[in-house]
Design an enzyme around this catalytic site. Sequence first.
Site, short mmCIF file in Angstrom:
data_model
loop_
_atom_site.label_atom_id
_atom_site.label_comp_id
_atom_site.label_asym_id
_atom_site.label_seq_id
_atom_site.Cartn_x
_atom_site.Cartn_y
_atom_site.Cartn_z
N HIS A 188 -9.88 -11.64 -5.08
CA HIS A 188 -10.98 -11.27 -4.19
C HIS A 188 -12.21 -10.80 -4.96
O HIS A 188 -13.07 -10.10 -4.41
CB HIS A 188 -10.53 -10.19 -3.21
CG HIS A 188 -9.48 -10.67 -2.26
ND1 HIS A 188 -8.70 -9.80 -1.51
CD2 HIS A 188 -9.06 -11.92 -1.96
CE1 HIS A 188 -7.85 -10.51 -0.77
NE2 HIS A 188 -8.05 -11.80 -1.03
N ARG A 312 5.94 0.07 0.87
CA ARG A 312 6.46 1.15 1.71
C ARG A 312 7.21 0.61 2.92
O ARG A 312 8.10 1.28 3.45
CB ARG A 312 5.33 2.08 2.16
CG ARG A 312 4.64 2.81 1.01
CD ARG A 312 3.76 3.93 1.53
NE ARG A 312 4.57 5.02 2.08
CZ ARG A 312 4.05 6.09 2.68
NH1 ARG A 312 2.74 6.20 2.82
NH2 ARG A 312 4.84 7.02 3.16
#
Length: 491
Positions: A188, A312
């Site tokens: 990006h 997570r």
Amino acid sequence: MSSKPAKKKNSAASESSSSSKSSTSTNSKAASKPKTKRQQVKKAVPPYLLFDEGQDEKTFQQGLESAMGLLKGRKNIVVLCGAGISVSCGIPDFRSKGGIYDQIDINDYGLCTPEEIFHMEVFMDNPKPFYKFARKMLYPAQPHEPSPSHRFLKHLEDKKMLLRIYTQNIDGLEERAGVSSKKVVYAHGSLNTSVCLKCGGKVSAESLREEVLQGNVPYCQKVTGRRKRKRNEFIPEGEDPEAKVPVLCGGVLKPTITFFGEPLVDRVNKCLEADQAKADAVIVIGTSLSVAPISKVIKYLRPSIPRLLINRTVVIPKHTDGEAIVEHGLEEHEKDHRDGYLFDAVMLGFCDEVTKALTFVLTNEKKVETDTKKKRNGKKKPSLLFPFQSQDCEMLCNQMEKVEVVGEKCLLNHPADRVIMFSGAKLEVHADEEESYHEVVHCDECHKIISSTIYSCTECFDYDLCSRCHKKVMKNKSHCEGKHSFVAEKA
């Protein structure tokens, strides 16, 4: 490209066969010659089990070592990085609570959604909201330092296990941690430079610091020509009244990061197409894999290589259901062995906690192997303990009641004995992110947004066609002489 891996495997098989024949004809002295270090390394093979089948007690320690064992002998690991590896450095991620999008008051910035702050059309229309919000992101008061996760990537390179890092981050902390620039692909873009949207000229981000911190939109100061002075035009002291005035470009300067609606830089596609046949393992770390085209990398790489997730929560990219699209031309042992799930080892928790543990196992690999081989009272001696293991670290497969409480959907079809929980793990079901973000895909032929069926090339990375252009391309064999095949999926 599918024919290349198959050819390589056949070649390897013939080499193995010839090696076997030659070994029978050698004398006993040659046969007793010790194996090289490379020959002694045994790579894990599908289905890449973390535990022996039927094993009753499954411990965190065993799961951790087995997960690291999936990378043993691998020399060309591809890593996909997201914002999660930089959160501990003081850089917020995008979609978590307290993240970048959570900090954006859409009414204050005149936006419809937080994502619009990074949308190209919105920026072209009015760049003020971006620069108003991004001042601290572009110029933090203190430079950010690499996290243990960044240093884990450096450790992989030092061990000569790293092929490439494809990072969605724009902070440059991978290189700051010591990873070679040739190993890092900024999917990006980067904040280090800015580009003029009018003339294409580039300037360093540092040269714009004062202008941006004052709350102004920076404009290109490149001299594009000279003009005569206008009547009564102010003449600075010391300048020649007869001298022509420089004409500045005046185009809006934009950081060289990829906004929504912009294509990726060419290096992403070129590197991925070069790495597809070489990659022998993939690690996804700290990313929701929700933004294309990086979300397509998992399906693009060969399905037979081990896949590890460090995050997570369990994540699966859009349009991915565990079935690989790169199946054509592969031998049976190279095809996807997974039954509906995507990752062979899922390590849930704070990225730094997981990578510190993996670094420890990787650093003490010989010690762990030595201790594991020793036996005491007919049982294997416990291997070298992970020194900062907390009570939050556990094998999910021994805590099935937790899965029942929240529902198995939180694992997204991953078997419980492939999941290891660290401190910070989130075992919960999330709402579909498609509700807040809609992926836009442009046709690579007509360049229009594809609204119905997307036809993706199984050989080229991120080459998509609409239905109309797909028929035209297949009929005329205008794409790679018609040798590449396509797979269809809903937009």
